[in-house]
Design a protein around this motif. Structure first.
Motif: not given
Length: 294
Positions: A20, A23, A30
């Protein structure tokens, strides 16, 4: 084969150890990041990350691959910058030929100026006589030569770098040294002479022959390098005609006297280069170099 985007995704996950956060750092969601890692692992042929619902960690293969991935990405990011710098003449390689005599006269100051103008350009130095430099410039093996005339002015452009007088080197304690003053032609008629090679040192040979009525029967040694000549003078093998810059050699047992026939600083050293300049670093240097180094 993997892509640089996949490498960047892997590096982000490896550093964050969280899909997470990685990303978010990459400004993406994600799921596509997870697919990038899967494709990378398939291309590499090894599992790089161990992940479950609670944590992400590197496998041994992933730890090894991380270092290489960082290096590859850094190279990829640096390559366009390097190409632009080389194209503009700010980076690259400059190959310079020089004569042995220029090595103890003009070479040092010239290299200092080149370093100031082109601090990120590597310089490759090659000690060559003028004829060898001309051949290397014609074949593209050299970019710039520090050479003696003559040379074909239709093929090469040039700038005069340095002018100096010729002197006579005599052993310390020699009668001419004790007398001092300017040495004339008559003073040399009975002296053993150390002469320049008419082949390997043609420039200096021709210059001396034009200046002085050399008695060839007095020639005891013929050599090609100024350093060798001065060393032979120190060994009391004879006297030699050398450029003024030879006084910088600091060889013990030698004194240098002015020559009456050396008018107007006849010894010349030129920077020469092909008129078909192809090295951007040389073009940049020629546009900035102060040739008044004498």
């Amino acid at each position: 084969m993997f892509t640089f985007d996949q490498l960047a995704g892997f590096i982000a996950v490896a550093e964050e150890l969280h899909f997470g956060r990685a990303a978010e750092r990459l400004n993406m969601t994600q799921p596509p990041l997870s697919r990038q890692i899967q494709k990378l692992e398939k291309a590499v042929g090894a599992e790089l990350l161990e992940r479950d619902n609670r944590k992400v960690q590197l496998t041994p293969a992933g730890t090894a691959f991380l270092e290489e991935a960082r290096r590859l990405l850094a190279l990829a990011e640096r390559a366009p910058v390097t190409a632009r710098r080389i194209a503009s003449g700010r980076s690259g390689l400059l190959r310079i030929g020089f004569t042995a005599a220029s090595g103890f006269s003009i070479l040092g100051p010239l290299l200092e100026e080149i370093s100031a103008i082109l601090p990120d350009v590597d310089v490759d130095l090659q000690e060559l006589v003028t004829g060898e430099q001309i051949q290397a410039l014609e074949t593209g093996e050299l970019d710039l030569g520090l050479a003696r005339p003559p040379f074909d002015k239709e093929v090469f452009d040039s700038r005069l770098l340095y002018r100096e007088s010729m002197m006579v080197a005599v052993p310390a304690g020699h009668p001419l040294a004790r007398r001092g003053g300017v040495v004339g032609n008559d003073d040399l008629k009975d002296e053993a002479l150390i002469m320049h090679s008419p082949l390997q040192a043609r420039y200096f040979y021709d210059l001396v022959i034009r200046m002085l009525p050399v008695q060839h029967g007095n020639v005891v040694h013929t050599v090609s390098q100024i350093l060798t000549m001065v060393s032979l003078v120190a060994a009391k093998r004879g006297v030699a005609f050398v450029p003024r810059s030879a006084t910088a050699l600091g060889i013990q047992g030698v004194e240098f006297l002015p020559l009456a026939s050396s008018h107007g600083e006849p010894v010349e050293l030129h920077a020469i280069w092909s008129r078909k300049v192809s090295n951007p670093a040389l073009s940049r240097l020629l546009g900035s170099l102060d040739f008044q180094l004498d």
